[in-house]
Design a protein around this motif. Sequence first.
Motif, PDB file in Angstrom:
ATOM      1  N   VAL A 284      29.229 -61.129 -23.442  1.00 39.69           N
ATOM      2  CA  VAL A 284      28.145 -60.330 -22.865  1.00 39.69           C
ATOM      3  C   VAL A 284      28.092 -60.551 -21.352  1.00 39.69           C
ATOM      4  O   VAL A 284      27.951 -59.604 -20.574  1.00 39.69           O
ATOM      5  CB  VAL A 284      26.794 -60.669 -23.533  1.00 39.69           C
ATOM      6  CG1 VAL A 284      25.625 -60.070 -22.761  1.00 39.69           C
ATOM      7  CG2 VAL A 284      26.781 -60.212 -24.981  1.00 39.69           C
ATOM      8  N   PHE A 285      28.232 -61.808 -20.938  1.00 38.44           N
ATOM      9  CA  PHE A 285      28.244 -62.106 -19.504  1.00 38.44           C
ATOM     10  C   PHE A 285      29.419 -61.431 -18.790  1.00 38.44           C
ATOM     11  O   PHE A 285      29.271 -60.914 -17.691  1.00 38.44           O
ATOM     12  CB  PHE A 285      28.280 -63.615 -19.242  1.00 38.44           C
ATOM     13  CG  PHE A 285      26.931 -64.251 -19.193  1.00 38.44           C
ATOM     14  CD1 PHE A 285      26.022 -63.933 -18.196  1.00 38.44           C
ATOM     15  CD2 PHE A 285      26.561 -65.192 -20.140  1.00 38.44           C
ATOM     16  CE1 PHE A 285      24.774 -64.525 -18.142  1.00 38.44           C
ATOM     17  CE2 PHE A 285      25.314 -65.798 -20.095  1.00 38.44           C
ATOM     18  CZ  PHE A 285      24.417 -65.459 -19.106  1.00 38.44           C
ATOM     19  N   ILE A 286      30.581 -61.427 -19.422  1.00 39.93           N
ATOM     20  CA  ILE A 286      31.758 -60.808 -18.789  1.00 39.93           C
ATOM     21  C   ILE A 286      31.544 -59.305 -18.634  1.00 39.93           C
ATOM     22  O   ILE A 286      31.820 -58.740 -17.574  1.00 39.93           O
ATOM     23  CB  ILE A 286      33.032 -61.091 -19.612  1.00 39.93           C
ATOM     24  CG1 ILE A 286      33.276 -62.569 -19.582  1.00 39.93           C
ATOM     25  CG2 ILE A 286      34.198 -60.251 -19.135  1.00 39.93           C
ATOM     26  CD1 ILE A 286      34.592 -63.086 -19.253  1.00 39.93           C
ATOM     27  N   ILE A 287      31.018 -58.675 -19.656  1.00 45.97           N
ATOM     28  CA  ILE A 287      30.708 -57.244 -19.568  1.00 45.97           C
ATOM     29  C   ILE A 287      29.687 -57.017 -18.460  1.00 45.97           C
ATOM     30  O   ILE A 287      29.811 -56.093 -17.656  1.00 45.97           O
ATOM     31  CB  ILE A 287      30.204 -56.713 -20.931  1.00 45.97           C
ATOM     32  CG1 ILE A 287      31.354 -56.717 -21.947  1.00 45.97           C
ATOM     33  CG2 ILE A 287      29.604 -55.318 -20.782  1.00 45.97           C
ATOM     34  CD1 ILE A 287      30.922 -56.521 -23.384  1.00 45.97           C
ATOM     35  N   LEU A 288      28.693 -57.892 -18.386  1.00 45.69           N
ATOM     36  CA  LEU A 288      27.679 -57.809 -17.343  1.00 45.69           C
ATOM     37  C   LEU A 288      28.296 -57.949 -15.951  1.00 45.69           C
ATOM     38  O   LEU A 288      27.956 -57.189 -15.037  1.00 45.69           O
ATOM     39  CB  LEU A 288      26.620 -58.892 -17.560  1.00 45.69           C
ATOM     40  CG  LEU A 288      25.469 -58.947 -16.573  1.00 45.69           C
ATOM     41  CD1 LEU A 288      24.584 -57.714 -16.709  1.00 45.69           C
ATOM     42  CD2 LEU A 288      24.646 -60.212 -16.794  1.00 45.69           C
ATOM     43  N   LEU A 289      29.224 -58.887 -15.790  1.00 47.53           N
ATOM     44  CA  LEU A 289      29.878 -59.077 -14.489  1.00 47.53           C
ATOM     45  C   LEU A 289      30.587 -57.814 -14.015  1.00 47.53           C
ATOM     46  O   LEU A 289      30.427 -57.391 -12.876  1.00 47.53           O
ATOM     47  CB  LEU A 289      30.897 -60.224 -14.569  1.00 47.53           C
ATOM     48  CG  LEU A 289      30.348 -61.639 -14.556  1.00 47.53           C
ATOM     49  CD1 LEU A 289      31.453 -62.635 -14.830  1.00 47.53           C
ATOM     50  CD2 LEU A 289      29.697 -61.939 -13.227  1.00 47.53           C
ATOM     51  N   PHE A 290      31.389 -57.223 -14.895  1.00 50.95           N
ATOM     52  CA  PHE A 290      32.135 -56.026 -14.505  1.00 50.95           C
ATOM     53  C   PHE A 290      31.197 -54.842 -14.279  1.00 50.95           C
ATOM     54  O   PHE A 290      31.391 -54.058 -13.351  1.00 50.95           O
ATOM     55  CB  PHE A 290      33.207 -55.683 -15.544  1.00 50.95           C
ATOM     56  CG  PHE A 290      34.359 -56.638 -15.527  1.00 50.95           C
ATOM     57  CD1 PHE A 290      35.187 -56.740 -14.413  1.00 50.95           C
ATOM     58  CD2 PHE A 290      34.613 -57.467 -16.606  1.00 50.95           C
ATOM     59  CE1 PHE A 290      36.247 -57.639 -14.375  1.00 50.95           C
ATOM     60  CE2 PHE A 290      35.661 -58.361 -16.589  1.00 50.95           C
ATOM     61  CZ  PHE A 290      36.488 -58.448 -15.475  1.00 50.95           C
ATOM     62  N   THR A 291      30.173 -54.730 -15.103  1.00 53.51           N
ATOM     63  CA  THR A 291      29.219 -53.638 -14.963  1.00 53.51           C
ATOM     64  C   THR A 291      28.425 -53.773 -13.672  1.00 53.51           C
ATOM     65  O   THR A 291      28.240 -52.798 -12.939  1.00 53.51           O
ATOM     66  CB  THR A 291      28.270 -53.604 -16.184  1.00 53.51           C
ATOM     67  OG1 THR A 291      29.049 -53.512 -17.366  1.00 53.51           O
ATOM     68  CG2 THR A 291      27.319 -52.439 -16.112  1.00 53.51           C
ATOM     69  N   LEU A 292      27.955 -54.994 -13.392  1.00 49.26           N
ATOM     70  CA  LEU A 292      27.205 -55.230 -12.155  1.00 49.26           C
ATOM     71  C   LEU A 292      28.029 -54.868 -10.933  1.00 49.26           C
ATOM     72  O   LEU A 292      27.542 -54.213 -10.014  1.00 49.26           O
ATOM     73  CB  LEU A 292      26.807 -56.702 -12.046  1.00 49.26           C
ATOM     74  CG  LEU A 292      25.582 -57.158 -12.799  1.00 49.26           C
ATOM     75  CD1 LEU A 292      25.434 -58.670 -12.696  1.00 49.26           C
ATOM     76  CD2 LEU A 292      24.346 -56.472 -12.274  1.00 49.26           C
ATOM     77  N   ASP A 293      29.266 -55.315 -10.930  1.00 52.70           N
ATOM     78  CA  ASP A 293      30.134 -55.072  -9.787  1.00 52.70           C
ATOM     79  C   ASP A 293      30.251 -53.581  -9.507  1.00 52.70           C
ATOM     80  O   ASP A 293      30.084 -53.128  -8.385  1.00 52.70           O
ATOM     81  CB  ASP A 293      31.514 -55.681 -10.051  1.00 52.70           C
ATOM     82  CG  ASP A 293      32.307 -55.884  -8.786  1.00 52.70           C
ATOM     83  OD1 ASP A 293      31.704 -55.942  -7.702  1.00 52.70           O
ATOM     84  OD2 ASP A 293      33.535 -55.998  -8.882  1.00 52.70           O
TER      85      ASP A 293
END
Length: 160
Positions: free
Chosen positions: A57-66
């Motif tokens: 979930v954090f990894i998806i969040l990182l790419f989405t945030l970017d």
Amino acid sequence: MTILLWILIAVCFIASFVGLVYPIIPSAPLLIVGFLIYGFGFGFTELTISFWVIQSVFIILLFTLDYLVSSYTVDRRGGSRAAKIATTVGLIAGPFIIPGVGLLIFPFVFAILTEKIISKKTWNESMSIGIGTVLGILSSALLKGIAMLLMIVVFILYIV
């Protein structure tokens, strides 16, 4: 051997934060490599399925945030697709040309020049888009840094 494994894990974690300044360094994958080094070196017992789900979930969040933060700030100020591409080129090249500040200077300058030359916008509009680009980069880096720190905290909570 234990000390060497912890050194490798720490190097992966530190290098992932360096990726906030040098975007060519894959931050999220380095965190995962650190987790895997722990798993292969000490066992995967503590790294349960819930751990991997949270990290995913954090990894998806990182790419989405970017993507979202950068796009939002440029779009909000009226930036073109060409400015987004120029900004990306500046993000990749800048830190290598001028370490540290190149991360902000090159996307800023590239966005301004692209909007002025290609999109034929006024200097005020072009400057606004350039400023939006820098704000987007800083906001994205801050949010990604917080998310990465939380990923490491979750890792520590699972292994302690």
